[in-house]
Design an enzyme around this catalytic site. Structure first.
Site, mmCIF file in Angstrom:
data_model
loop_
_atom_site.group_PDB
_atom_site.id
_atom_site.type_symbol
_atom_site.label_atom_id
_atom_site.label_comp_id
_atom_site.label_asym_id
_atom_site.label_seq_id
_atom_site.Cartn_x
_atom_site.Cartn_y
_atom_site.Cartn_z
ATOM 1 N N GLU A 185 0.834 -1.213 0.000
ATOM 2 C CA GLU A 185 0.000 0.000 0.000
ATOM 3 C C GLU A 185 0.865 1.258 0.000
ATOM 4 O O GLU A 185 0.425 2.342 0.378
ATOM 5 C CB GLU A 185 -0.944 -0.018 1.204
ATOM 6 N N HIS A 261 -3.968 1.730 7.737
ATOM 7 C CA HIS A 261 -2.591 2.014 7.310
ATOM 8 C C HIS A 261 -1.831 2.539 8.526
ATOM 9 O O HIS A 261 -2.411 3.213 9.388
ATOM 10 C CB HIS A 261 -2.541 3.107 6.229
ATOM 11 N N CYS A 383 -2.601 11.381 3.919
ATOM 12 C CA CYS A 383 -2.985 10.403 2.880
ATOM 13 C C CYS A 383 -2.976 11.038 1.501
ATOM 14 O O CYS A 383 -2.785 10.358 0.494
ATOM 15 C CB CYS A 383 -4.404 9.888 3.111
HETATM 16 O O1 SUG Z 1 -7.637 2.822 0.855
HETATM 17 N N1 SUG Z 1 -10.403 4.957 1.127
HETATM 18 C C1 SUG Z 1 -8.981 4.774 1.106
HETATM 19 C C2 SUG Z 1 -8.342 5.731 2.055
HETATM 20 C C3 SUG Z 1 -6.855 5.736 1.904
HETATM 21 C C4 SUG Z 1 -6.192 6.576 2.920
HETATM 22 N N2 SUG Z 1 -4.797 6.558 2.709
HETATM 23 C C5 SUG Z 1 -3.864 6.545 3.672
HETATM 24 N N3 SUG Z 1 -4.137 6.202 4.911
HETATM 25 N N4 SUG Z 1 -2.640 6.791 3.347
HETATM 26 C C6 SUG Z 1 -8.582 3.343 1.470
HETATM 27 O O2 SUG Z 1 -9.206 2.786 2.357
HETATM 28 C C7 SUG Z 1 -12.653 4.597 0.344
HETATM 29 C C8 SUG Z 1 -13.371 4.399 -0.970
HETATM 30 C C9 SUG Z 1 -14.830 4.143 -0.831
HETATM 31 O O3 SUG Z 1 -15.241 3.550 0.122
HETATM 32 O O4 SUG Z 1 -15.561 4.532 -1.785
HETATM 33 C C10 SUG Z 1 -11.179 4.375 0.221
HETATM 34 O O5 SUG Z 1 -10.740 3.706 -0.677
#
Ligand code: SUG
Length: 460
Positions: A185, A261, A383
């Protein structure tokens, strides 16, 4: 020779951390697609406001730019991904694919419309040349294979990197193999300590699962996304030195509390590590191993700001995203915390930030950008950005149309006002009108960024 003394060659002495923020795409919506990400689950099927989301992101970029931090953008990926829907068995024209997916598989349709590429901390793991055995910067686009809506980002991200970094000597690796054992990730599970961006760093890889250790498997409610094998592979392919690399296990309790994460519970910048007391497995021992490694590499102390559970519980930390703040080094060497505005609503978080600013550490200021549209999908300030350390010469040699300037910002603002909806629901996604709007938007974006429209439209 002490590693800290290993400078870039003299002509490259100006070295910056460039924050590549994801420009929020016009299909930002709440699909509830990310298990283990509590905000994504909680906000499933809410009506999003893509225009506001994108403008909030731009405001954050403007803030950093005004602080003198080098800022650039990573563009959104064209959505919907018709090729993904074809892989899912839908056939015929784009229109019939979208119509049938809306009828038979709305979750797959939502995945094909994902704008999750906006969270560029997941775009890649980046090691600056000073850390790598061959002296070149190495980038590995994350395979993001834990999520049905995100694995399709990797190939597009790789193309975009090739465009942006074409003018500099660097190694853009292929994403890791797609097997779950290599689940990766990106920088969201990677921290870099140093005594200044110019020096070689101590790279910390944080993993949640280990395919070869039955005790480090997915045992809880939520998936552990980052694999140890993935992290080790990246450390190897980036040619990192063993004494400047550590792999650290995430605390399973943090994953259970919604820290999908590591960057939900920990952030590092140069000689500062800011983390929750329950971020890592066996935390006391982990922190002392990090300190020890740091002191072996450098002559300076490491500032570890560890927030106790009794002052901010894991669950409060996941709610307000305190540790998803960016920590940035200002031109005078002091640091600022770029915390989500949501921290202003948590008395505990606000108190802790104030205390940190007053405390004995390099963080002297805090700013609170409002990125709530992104937060509702589990994405805070950190993020939304990928950190890339570049020398002055490298910075001048990247594709300049992606570098943030007031002029680019104005163009993007008016592009967003022209093309983005103020309301988007999952039920809108089958419509052909939306599809045509998006095609026009991306053609225009290609013009603004001076890249061929194919960068967006054919790789999909
Ligand atoms: O991968 N949310 C992302 C958020 C990512 C955050 N990034 C970091 N922590 N670096 C994920 O969970 C939600 C999409 C949705 O539900 O439509 C989403 O993918």
């Amino acid at each position: 020779m002490c590693l800290a003394k290993q400078f870039w060659k003299l002509s490259d002495m100006n070295v910056y951390e460039v924050n590549f923020d994801g420009l929020v795409g016009p299909t930002h919506h709440y699909g509830g697609l990310s298990r283990g990400n509590l905000a994504s689950t909680r906000n499933k099927n809410q009506v999003s406001n893509p225009r506001q989301a994108a403008l909030q992101g731009l405001e954050k970029m403007k803030l950093l730019h005004s602080l003198g931090i080098k800022q650039a953008i990573l563009p959104p990926h064209f959505r919907p991904s018709i090729s993904f829907l074809r892989e899912c068995g839908f056939i015929g024209s784009s229109e019939s694919i979208l119509r049938n997916a809306a009828k038979d598989a709305p979750a797959l349709l939502a995945a094909s419309y994902s704008s999750a590429a906006m969270w560029t901390a997941n775009a890649a793991t980046v090691s600056p040349g000073v850390d790598c055995g061959d002296g070149k910067m190495h980038l590995t686009p994350a395979n993001l294979n834990s999520g049905i809506h995100r694995f399709m980002e990797a190939s597009v991200t790789a193309q975009i990197f090739k465009t942006i970094f074409n003018g500099i000597e660097c190694v853009i690796h292929d994403p890791l193999p797609s097997a779950l054992a290599f689940a990766d990730e990106g920088a969201a599970n990677h921290m870099r300590l140093s005594t200044g961006h110019v020096h070689r760093g101590l790279e910390l890889f944080v993993f949640g699962r280990d395919p070869f250790a039955p005790e480090v498997q997915i045992t809880g409610r939520f998936p552990a996304r980052q694999s140890l094998v993935a992290s080790q592979t990246i450390a190897r392919t980036h040619l990192l030195a063993a004494d400047s690399t550590m792999c650290i296990r995430q605390n399973p309790e943090a994953i259970e509390a919604g820290a999908f994460h590591n960057d939900v519970v920990a952030v590092a910048n140069e000689n500062v590590l800011f983390c929750h007391q329950r971020a890592f497995a066996d935390q006391q021992r982990t922190i002392s191993a990090i300190k020890q490694q740091f002191s072996q590499l450098y002559d300076e102390p490491l500032f570890v700001i560890e927030i106790p559970q009794k002052e901010l519980s894991l669950s409060e930390a996941v709610d307000c995203y305190l540790f998803n703040s960016q920590i940035v080094t200002l031109s005078d060497g002091q640091m600022a915390l770029i915390a989500p505005a949501d921290c202003l609503e948590s008395a505990a978080a606000k108190r802790l930030i104030d205390r940190t600013i007053d405390g004995d550490n390099p963080i002297v200021k805090a700013f609170y950008p409002d990125v709530r549209q992104s937060m509702m999908n589990g994405g805070g300030p950190a993020c939304l950005r990928l950190r890339v350390i570049l020398s002055e010469i490298q910075y001048q040699s990247i594709c300049q149309s992606f570098c943030f300037t007031n002029e680019l910002c104005q163009k993007l603002e008016s592009w967003i006002e022209t093309h983005y909806r103020t309301e988007l629901s999952v039920s809108d996604l089958g419509s052909m009108d939306l599809y045509f709007e998006l095609t026009a938007a991306f053609e225009d974006l290609a013009r603004i960024l001076s890249v061929p429209a194919d960068l967006f439209l054919t790789v999909n």
